[in-house]
Design a protein around this motif. Structure first.
Motif, mmCIF file in Angstrom:
data_model
loop_
_atom_site.group_PDB
_atom_site.id
_atom_site.type_symbol
_atom_site.label_atom_id
_atom_site.label_comp_id
_atom_site.label_asym_id
_atom_site.label_seq_id
_atom_site.Cartn_x
_atom_site.Cartn_y
_atom_site.Cartn_z
ATOM 1 N N LEU A 219 0.678 -1.141 -0.062
ATOM 2 C CA LEU A 219 -0.127 0.033 0.012
ATOM 3 C C LEU A 219 0.935 1.222 0.401
ATOM 4 C CD1 LEU A 219 -2.967 -0.874 2.427
ATOM 5 C CD2 LEU A 219 -3.033 -0.058 0.030
ATOM 6 N N MET A 220 1.823 1.308 0.851
ATOM 7 C CA MET A 220 2.642 2.469 0.969
ATOM 8 C C MET A 220 3.596 2.684 -0.314
ATOM 9 S SD MET A 220 4.069 2.355 4.922
ATOM 10 C CE MET A 220 4.173 0.773 5.376
ATOM 11 N N LYS A 221 3.972 1.488 -0.999
ATOM 12 C CA LYS A 221 4.745 1.824 -2.397
ATOM 13 C C LYS A 221 3.649 2.277 -3.528
ATOM 14 C CE LYS A 221 7.947 -2.152 -2.186
ATOM 15 N NZ LYS A 221 8.723 -3.385 -2.467
ATOM 16 N N ALA A 222 2.452 1.938 -3.360
ATOM 17 C CA ALA A 222 1.527 2.303 -4.310
ATOM 18 C C ALA A 222 1.161 3.753 -4.138
ATOM 19 C CB ALA A 222 0.214 1.405 -4.163
ATOM 20 N N MET A 223 1.191 4.232 -2.655
ATOM 21 C CA MET A 223 0.863 5.554 -2.660
ATOM 22 C C MET A 223 1.961 6.580 -3.151
ATOM 23 S SD MET A 223 -1.320 6.080 0.745
ATOM 24 C CE MET A 223 -0.299 4.892 2.058
ATOM 25 N N LEU A 224 3.181 5.940 -2.874
ATOM 26 C CA LEU A 224 4.567 6.740 -3.435
ATOM 27 C C LEU A 224 4.528 6.766 -5.041
ATOM 28 C CD1 LEU A 224 7.266 5.448 -0.803
ATOM 29 C CD2 LEU A 224 6.215 7.861 -1.266
ATOM 30 N N ARG A 225 3.849 5.936 -5.733
ATOM 31 C CA ARG A 225 3.893 6.059 -7.130
ATOM 32 C C ARG A 225 2.815 7.142 -7.671
ATOM 33 N NH1 ARG A 225 1.873 2.506 -10.197
ATOM 34 N NH2 ARG A 225 0.553 1.420 -8.996
ATOM 35 N N PHE A 226 1.928 7.622 -6.770
ATOM 36 C CA PHE A 226 0.966 8.497 -7.263
ATOM 37 C C PHE A 226 1.415 9.885 -7.858
ATOM 38 C CE2 PHE A 226 -2.550 11.570 -6.422
ATOM 39 C CZ PHE A 226 -3.313 10.962 -7.295
ATOM 40 N N PRO A 227 2.420 10.608 -7.446
ATOM 41 C CA PRO A 227 2.897 11.607 -8.084
ATOM 42 C C PRO A 227 3.470 11.442 -9.439
ATOM 43 C CG PRO A 227 3.415 11.586 -5.814
ATOM 44 C CD PRO A 227 3.089 10.534 -6.081
#
Length: 552
Positions: free
Chosen positions: A472-480
């Protein structure tokens, strides 16, 4: 995080050169990817293989020189491995991913935004359907693509205006007026023959009834040409009002409605033609005026004024695009139907010929929509008037479902839109699948507060170390990065793809772990995690013009 890893590898390569392990200081741009297989690390780069030729060394030797300089003592990188012909795989400390939560919390709704556009003025022109009938499903897909592209560009730092070009001049508008006048004549008792090339829909008959009720039989005494013109203006106005209402209901606000007729009223079309004629770009042949588009890459020259003195649509399009630049826009983006592909070279030619850069002009071509019901095609015929309108679809499935499904595939691919699927409250429905995550997390946060007095607070997060939590955290960091790519490539579907991936990661997590457990500190940390996921989901949905419900 990816930028941090890129910098780390670049610094390691430079250190290897300075120490003599690499003979050349010629380094390519570092490419870093997240491997699909966890055993290959958190990030991987092929830089050693790319630079092997310049370094005149085997890729693995290059990799060994770089890896020797990668520091693992700062706590970020815990392991580095060389795989295959020279891939460098990096494994990060699990705690390093906690920055995802901190970034989302600190930036809130601005997380993922950037200054990439540096305030550059951009105009996105889309839909621009002739006001000769209601918007249909195909127009709906173009509307969402244009609107979401504009939202994403704004989020990426561009100054964006959305425009609708009203084709309220020319042959089709005259045909509209003729269609209405003929129906009006029939209602007044005259025997008329209704041609096949006129608009056949019931909306024409409805407007004829309104015209008769308002005007009685007064139009019959008018000159037929004047009556047709009056009917054309009336019908176009009524239809345009309906189009505006449909777009508003679809969540598509338009900043500017630009009339084609206004270009003629201000004599801008003929001024543009005379300017180009004076520069030798327009010439006469067989009584018509031709634009030398072949001098600018088009396959053949194009008529701008016919031998009968009537201007073509191309003539007003030239003036219109010049007007856009005159208004200060630095980049123009037009959203067209895929059948207009052949029109791009001539507009490019006109932009170049008038002193502008065709690289500042982009066209998004939107493919057709196949409307289905339980997998069976729904007939749509604009000629017979029996088509399913955008309003019909929005009324049946809702704006959210329609918008998300329109953006569930790249716009250059045909889209199957199943009305029944769009209404399902199940994971088979992509918009439900994503919105449910926001609603579920909202419910968790409400329950945590009501039953345990817990709120999202800055508690320690070291306990967040499960594989699903890291995912989940990896996915959120990809958003930008996803937002930036969507803005750069003008591809709004990248946001919907990302949201589906993030929703999938959350569902996997939620099915395996309890957010609220007997461990108070862990529960508090997990509340921070899921609240961050909810925030990113909400922001992503907003870029698509889709709501983020708290209850479903």
């Amino acid at each position: 995080m990816k930028q941090t890893i890129k910098a780390l590898i670049e610094n390691a390569a430079r250190a290897a050169y300075e120490k003599g392990s690499l003979p050349s200081d010629e380094f390519p741009a570092v490419t870093v990817e997240a491997p699909k297989v966890d055993s290959q690390g958190d990030f991987s780069t092929n830089i050693a293989m790319v630079m092997a030729k310049v370094q005149k060394m085997p890729p693995r030797k290059v990799a060994e020189a770089i890896v020797a300089e990668i520091s693992t003592c700062d706590g970020l990188v815990v392991e580095v491995a060389i795989a295959g012909p020279g891939f460098i795989n990096l494994f990060l400390n699990k705690s390093s991913w906690l920055t995802a939560i901190e970034r989302v919390e600190s930036q809130g709704e601005a997380y993922g935004a950037s200054k990439m556009g540096a305030g550059k003025r951009v105009q996105v022109e889309f839909v621009s359907a002739n006001p000769t009938g209601p918007l249909h499903v195909g127009h709906g897909r173009g509307a969402v693509v244009g609107d979401s592209t504009a939202r994403i560009l704004s989020f990426a730092g561009f100054s964006v205006d959305k425009e609708y070009y009203i084709n309220d001049s020319g042959r089709q508008i005259r045909t509209l007026g003729r269609s209405l006048f003929l129906r009006y004549q029939a209602l007044c008792g005259e025997t008329i023959e209704f041609p096949d090339d006129c608009y056949q829909g019931d909306y024409i008959i409805d407007m004829a009834h309104e015209m008769q009720a308002e005007k009685g039989e007064t139009l019959l005494a008018m000159d037929p040409e004047e009556a047709v013109l009056l009917c054309a203006r009336h019908a176009a106005g009524v239809i345009l009002t309906g189009i505006k209402a449909d777009l508003e209901a679809f969540g598509v606000p338009i900043d500017n409605w630009f009339s084609e007729q206004s270009l003629y009223d201000a004599n801008k079309v003929m001024e543009t033609i005379e300017d180009l004629r004076g520069r030798g770009i327009i010439y006469e042949n067989e009584g018509a005026s031709w634009f030398k588009t072949t001098d600018y890459g088009d396959e053949k020259d194009r008529v701008v004024v016919r031998s009968n003195g009537q201007t073509t649509y191309f003539a007003s399009d030239i003036a219109y695009h010049m007007n856009k630049f005159d208004r200060g826009y630095e980049r123009l983006i037009d959203v067209w139907g895929a059948d207009h592909h052949g029109y791009i070279p001539r507009i490019n030619a006109s932009i170049t010929a008038t002193g502008h850069n065709s690289e500042d002009f982009d066209v998004i071509l939107v493919q057709l929509v196949n409307l289905l019901r339980d997998g069976e095609p729904v007939a749509m015929s604009t000629r017979s008037g029996e088509f399913v309108t955008l309003k019909d679809v929005v009324n049946e499935v809702g704006s959210d479902a329609a918008r998300f499904i329109f953006l569930s595939r790249h716009y250059d691919s045909p889209l199957d839109f199943d009305l029944e699927l769009a209404k399902k409250k199940s994971n088979d429905n992509p918009v439900f699948y994503v919105q449910y995550v926001h609603a579920r997390i909202s419910s968790i946060l409400e329950k945590a507060h009501a039953e345990r007095g817990l709120t999202v607070s800055t508690v320690p997060m070291e306990g967040l170390c499960q594989p699903e939590e890291i995912a989940l955290m990896k996915a959120m960091l990809r958003f930008p990065e996803v937002v930036e790519n969507a803005a750069h490539l003008l591809e709004p579907h990248r946001i919907s793809y990302y949201l589906m991936d993030l929703a999938s990661a959350f569902h996997s997590y939620y099915n395996k772990h309890k957010v609220l457990s007997d461990d108070a500190s862990l529960s508090a940390a997990r509340l921070r995690l899921v609240a961050s996921v909810r925030s990113v989901i909400k922001t992503g949905l907003a870029l698509l013009g889709v709501s983020a419900p708290e209850k479903m």
